[in-house]
Design a protein around this motif. Structure first.
Motif, short mmCIF file in Angstrom:
data_model
loop_
_atom_site.label_atom_id
_atom_site.label_comp_id
_atom_site.label_asym_id
_atom_site.label_seq_id
_atom_site.Cartn_x
_atom_site.Cartn_y
_atom_site.Cartn_z
N VAL A 156 0.85 -1.19 0.00
CA VAL A 156 0.00 0.00 0.00
C VAL A 156 0.88 1.25 0.00
O VAL A 156 0.63 2.20 -0.74
CB VAL A 156 -0.98 0.00 1.20
CG1 VAL A 156 -1.68 1.34 1.35
CG2 VAL A 156 -2.01 -1.12 1.05
N ARG A 157 1.93 1.25 0.81
CA ARG A 157 2.84 2.39 0.86
C ARG A 157 3.47 2.63 -0.52
O ARG A 157 3.57 3.76 -0.99
CB ARG A 157 3.92 2.15 1.91
CG ARG A 157 4.81 3.35 2.14
CD ARG A 157 5.86 3.10 3.20
NE ARG A 157 5.27 2.74 4.47
CZ ARG A 157 5.73 1.77 5.25
NH1 ARG A 157 6.79 1.07 4.92
NH2 ARG A 157 5.13 1.50 6.39
N GLY A 184 0.68 3.87 -3.17
CA GLY A 184 0.05 5.16 -2.89
C GLY A 184 -1.42 5.02 -2.57
O GLY A 184 -1.86 5.32 -1.48
N GLU A 185 -2.18 4.55 -3.52
CA GLU A 185 -3.61 4.31 -3.34
C GLU A 185 -3.95 3.08 -4.16
O GLU A 185 -3.65 3.03 -5.35
CB GLU A 185 -4.40 5.53 -3.83
CG GLU A 185 -5.81 5.57 -3.34
CD GLU A 185 -6.45 6.92 -3.62
OE1 GLU A 185 -6.29 7.82 -2.78
OE2 GLU A 185 -7.09 7.05 -4.68
N ILE A 239 -2.49 1.42 7.65
CA ILE A 239 -3.20 1.73 6.41
C ILE A 239 -4.53 2.34 6.79
O ILE A 239 -4.98 2.23 7.94
CB ILE A 239 -3.41 0.49 5.50
CG1 ILE A 239 -4.30 -0.55 6.18
CG2 ILE A 239 -2.08 -0.11 5.06
CD1 ILE A 239 -4.69 -1.73 5.29
N VAL A 296 -9.71 4.90 2.17
CA VAL A 296 -9.93 6.24 1.63
C VAL A 296 -11.08 6.28 0.63
O VAL A 296 -11.41 7.34 0.11
CB VAL A 296 -8.64 6.82 1.00
CG1 VAL A 296 -7.59 7.03 2.06
CG2 VAL A 296 -8.13 5.95 -0.13
N TYR A 355 -7.35 1.66 -0.37
CA TYR A 355 -6.47 1.92 0.77
C TYR A 355 -5.36 2.90 0.42
O TYR A 355 -4.93 2.99 -0.73
CB TYR A 355 -5.80 0.61 1.25
CG TYR A 355 -6.78 -0.38 1.82
CD1 TYR A 355 -7.23 -0.27 3.12
CD2 TYR A 355 -7.25 -1.45 1.05
CE1 TYR A 355 -8.14 -1.18 3.65
CE2 TYR A 355 -8.14 -2.36 1.57
CZ TYR A 355 -8.57 -2.23 2.88
OH TYR A 355 -9.45 -3.14 3.39
N ARG A 356 -4.86 3.54 1.46
CA ARG A 356 -3.70 4.42 1.39
C ARG A 356 -2.93 4.18 2.69
O ARG A 356 -3.51 3.76 3.69
CB ARG A 356 -4.13 5.87 1.27
CG ARG A 356 -2.99 6.84 1.00
CD ARG A 356 -3.46 8.27 0.86
NE ARG A 356 -4.32 8.40 -0.32
CZ ARG A 356 -5.25 9.32 -0.45
NH1 ARG A 356 -5.48 10.20 0.51
NH2 ARG A 356 -5.98 9.39 -1.55
#
Length: 116
Positions: A49-50, A53-54, A90, A93, A110-111
């Protein structure tokens, strides 16, 4: 015939509890086969996820499976996402149509979280 009325909230709560219980059973089973499953899955999900980004949860899960984190049942990832959210690693979003759900709603976007 009298039927007992069950509110939408009660039905939703009951369904969520059943889903959580099923996910935990699947994660326990995966951990019985691979004692490092929960930690490996958590580390992968947070890093992916990191990096992205999204990203949709289904894409993260698919990438984890391709990376060799393969529980017998994909529901095993549910408790991992829940733990990552609870730890602030996380965050959700948005919501997106599900791929495996044939376009039904309920997919999460997720972000990275503040702690991630």
């Amino acid at each position: 015939m009298n039927q007992m009325a069950i509110s939408f909230v009660e039905r939703t709560s009951f369904a969520r509890r059943l889903g959580d219980e099923a996910g935990n059973r699947c994660a326990d089973k995966a951990e019985a086969k691979d004692p490092a499953f929960r930690q490996r899955a958590l580390d992968f999900i947070v890093a992916y996820v990191r990096q992205q980004g999204e990203v949709r949860g289904e894409d993260v899960t698919h990438a984890a499976v391709l990376a060799g984190i393969k529980p017998d049942d994909a529901r095993a990832f549910g408790p991992i996402y829940k733990a990552a959210i609870k730890q602030g690693l996380i965050r959700v979003v948005g919501y997106v149509p599900r791929v495996r759900g044939h376009g039904s709603m309920g997919g999460k976007l997720y972000r990275a979280g503040a702690a991630g």
